[in-house]
Design a protein around this motif. Structure first.
Motif, PDB file in Angstrom:
ATOM      1  N   UNK A  19     -71.897  -7.189   1.422  1.00 37.97           N
ATOM      2  CA  UNK A  19     -70.578  -7.466   0.848  1.00 37.97           C
ATOM      3  C   UNK A  19     -70.246  -6.445  -0.237  1.00 37.97           C
ATOM      4  N   UNK A  20     -71.193  -6.154  -1.112  1.00 37.08           N
ATOM      5  CA  UNK A  20     -71.009  -5.185  -2.192  1.00 37.08           C
ATOM      6  C   UNK A  20     -70.616  -3.822  -1.627  1.00 37.08           C
ATOM      7  N   UNK A  21     -71.364  -3.348  -0.647  1.00 33.46           N
ATOM      8  CA  UNK A  21     -71.110  -2.020  -0.089  1.00 33.46           C
ATOM      9  C   UNK A  21     -69.727  -1.925   0.543  1.00 33.46           C
ATOM     10  N   UNK A  22     -69.327  -2.950   1.253  1.00 32.00           N
ATOM     11  CA  UNK A  22     -68.008  -2.922   1.886  1.00 32.00           C
ATOM     12  C   UNK A  22     -66.888  -3.052   0.856  1.00 32.00           C
ATOM     13  N   UNK A  23     -67.099  -3.847  -0.180  1.00 30.69           N
ATOM     14  CA  UNK A  23     -66.107  -3.935  -1.264  1.00 30.69           C
ATOM     15  C   UNK A  23     -65.914  -2.581  -1.930  1.00 30.69           C
ATOM     16  N   UNK A  24     -67.005  -1.857  -2.151  1.00 30.62           N
ATOM     17  CA  UNK A  24     -66.922  -0.526  -2.760  1.00 30.62           C
ATOM     18  C   UNK A  24     -66.007   0.368  -1.932  1.00 30.62           C
ATOM     19  N   UNK A  25     -66.160   0.344  -0.615  1.00 26.21           N
ATOM     20  CA  UNK A  25     -65.320   1.182   0.248  1.00 26.21           C
ATOM     21  C   UNK A  25     -63.853   0.793   0.143  1.00 26.21           C
ATOM     22  N   UNK A  26     -63.575  -0.511   0.130  1.00 27.29           N
ATOM     23  CA  UNK A  26     -62.186  -0.958   0.026  1.00 27.29           C
ATOM     24  C   UNK A  26     -61.580  -0.596  -1.333  1.00 27.29           C
ATOM     25  N   UNK A  27     -62.343  -0.734  -2.396  1.00 30.18           N
ATOM     26  CA  UNK A  27     -61.832  -0.384  -3.727  1.00 30.18           C
ATOM     27  C   UNK A  27     -61.553   1.101  -3.813  1.00 30.18           C
ATOM     28  N   UNK A  28     -62.484   1.917  -3.327  1.00 33.01           N
ATOM     29  CA  UNK A  28     -62.283   3.369  -3.361  1.00 33.01           C
ATOM     30  C   UNK A  28     -61.047   3.755  -2.556  1.00 33.01           C
ATOM     31  N   UNK A  29     -60.875   3.195  -1.390  1.00 32.45           N
ATOM     32  CA  UNK A  29     -59.714   3.487  -0.560  1.00 32.45           C
ATOM     33  C   UNK A  29     -58.421   3.044  -1.248  1.00 32.45           C
ATOM     34  N   UNK A  30     -58.435   1.877  -1.867  1.00 24.68           N
ATOM     35  CA  UNK A  30     -57.261   1.362  -2.566  1.00 24.68           C
ATOM     36  C   UNK A  30     -56.879   2.296  -3.716  1.00 24.68           C
ATOM     37  N   UNK A  31     -57.873   2.743  -4.475  1.00 26.50           N
ATOM     38  CA  UNK A  31     -57.602   3.644  -5.601  1.00 26.50           C
ATOM     39  C   UNK A  31     -57.017   4.976  -5.150  1.00 26.50           C
ATOM     40  N   UNK A  32     -57.407   5.451  -3.989  1.00 24.86           N
ATOM     41  CA  UNK A  32     -56.887   6.720  -3.492  1.00 24.86           C
ATOM     42  C   UNK A  32     -55.387   6.652  -3.223  1.00 24.86           C
ATOM     43  N   UNK A  33     -54.856   5.453  -3.100  1.00 29.62           N
ATOM     44  CA  UNK A  33     -53.428   5.271  -2.842  1.00 29.62           C
ATOM     45  C   UNK A  33     -52.618   5.031  -4.123  1.00 29.62           C
ATOM     46  N   UNK A  34     -53.303   4.954  -5.271  1.00 32.37           N
ATOM     47  CA  UNK A  34     -52.613   4.676  -6.531  1.00 32.37           C
ATOM     48  C   UNK A  34     -52.110   5.949  -7.196  1.00 32.37           C
ATOM     49  N   UNK A  35     -51.029   5.806  -7.958  1.00 26.40           N
ATOM     50  CA  UNK A  35     -50.569   6.935  -8.757  1.00 26.40           C
ATOM     51  C   UNK A  35     -51.361   6.967 -10.069  1.00 26.40           C
ATOM     52  N   UNK A  36     -51.092   7.961 -10.900  1.00 26.64           N
ATOM     53  CA  UNK A  36     -51.850   8.167 -12.135  1.00 26.64           C
ATOM     54  C   UNK A  36     -51.593   7.096 -13.197  1.00 26.64           C
ATOM     55  N   UNK A  37     -50.585   6.280 -13.008  1.00 27.12           N
ATOM     56  CA  UNK A  37     -50.236   5.267 -14.012  1.00 27.12           C
ATOM     57  C   UNK A  37     -50.821   3.889 -13.710  1.00 27.12           C
ATOM     58  N   UNK A  38     -51.564   3.758 -12.598  1.00 28.42           N
ATOM     59  CA  UNK A  38     -52.089   2.452 -12.211  1.00 28.42           C
ATOM     60  C   UNK A  38     -53.597   2.486 -11.992  1.00 28.42           C
ATOM     61  N   UNK A  39     -54.225   1.321 -12.207  1.00 23.60           N
ATOM     62  CA  UNK A  39     -55.650   1.131 -11.980  1.00 23.60           C
ATOM     63  C   UNK A  39     -55.847  -0.063 -11.057  1.00 23.60           C
ATOM     64  N   UNK A  40     -57.034  -0.170 -10.492  1.00 23.13           N
ATOM     65  CA  UNK A  40     -57.334  -1.288  -9.598  1.00 23.13           C
ATOM     66  C   UNK A  40     -57.726  -2.521 -10.421  1.00 23.13           C
ATOM     67  N   UNK A  41     -57.210  -3.639  -9.987  1.00 25.07           N
ATOM     68  CA  UNK A  41     -57.582  -4.934 -10.555  1.00 25.07           C
ATOM     69  C   UNK A  41     -57.696  -5.887  -9.381  1.00 25.07           C
TER      70      UNK A  41
END
Length: 152
Positions: free
Chosen positions: A53-75
């Motif tokens: 679960x941890x490893x797959x969550x890491x991939x989803x978080x990294x992918x999500x962050x790649x779609x963010x602009x410089x003014x936003x962070x993942x929560x």
């Protein structure tokens, strides 16, 4: 000879891991998860449910962050009660079945969520970074780097 007995669910899961498949209404607008590191491309019986679960969550978080602009962070949004949103500052696991998230809530209070893998529901959210002058924190990169260097 391996005397391990597996349930039919475990056999079925091992046969399909790590299959990733996503379909979006507009494939150009939403970049789904497409890159799975080689280390995660094959089942590993030494990994616990929490590690998977941890490893797959890491991939989803990294992918999500790649779609963010410089003014936003993942929560992440938390379900149940009045828990609210946690700005993700750390993630961990405790074998065999616990995942934990560290961060701060919208008021700035330190927050930790401890969750059993069978209850895992994570909604990733883009939130404005707290300090406009500082670059956005990108935990996905650090988490992915840790996956590359860690062993089971």
């Amino acid at each position: 000879m391996d005397n391990k007995i597996a349930t039919s669910a475990e056999v079925a899961e091992s046969a399909v891991l790590p299959c990733v498949h996503e379909v979006h209404t507009d494939p150009e607008a939403c970049a789904g998860l497409t890159k799975v590191p080689e280390a995660l491309q094959k089942p590993d019986e030494r990994k616990s449910a929490s590690r998977w679960a941890y490893e797959r969550l890491v991939l989803y978080i990294q992918n999500f962050e790649q779609q963010l602009d410089a003014e936003h962070e993942v929560a992440m949004g938390m379900t149940g009660g009045d828990a609210g949103v946690l700005r993700i500052e750390g993630i961990g696991y405790f074998d065999p079945d616990i995942i934990t998230f560290y961060g701060t809530d919208t008021s700035g209070a330190r927050t930790q969520l401890v969750q059993h893998v069978t209850q895992l529901n994570v909604m990733l959210r883009a939130t404005p970074k707290p300090v406009k002058e500082k670059p956005a924190n990108r935990i996905g990169f650090r988490l992915a780097k840790d996956l590359e260097t860690s062993t089971v």
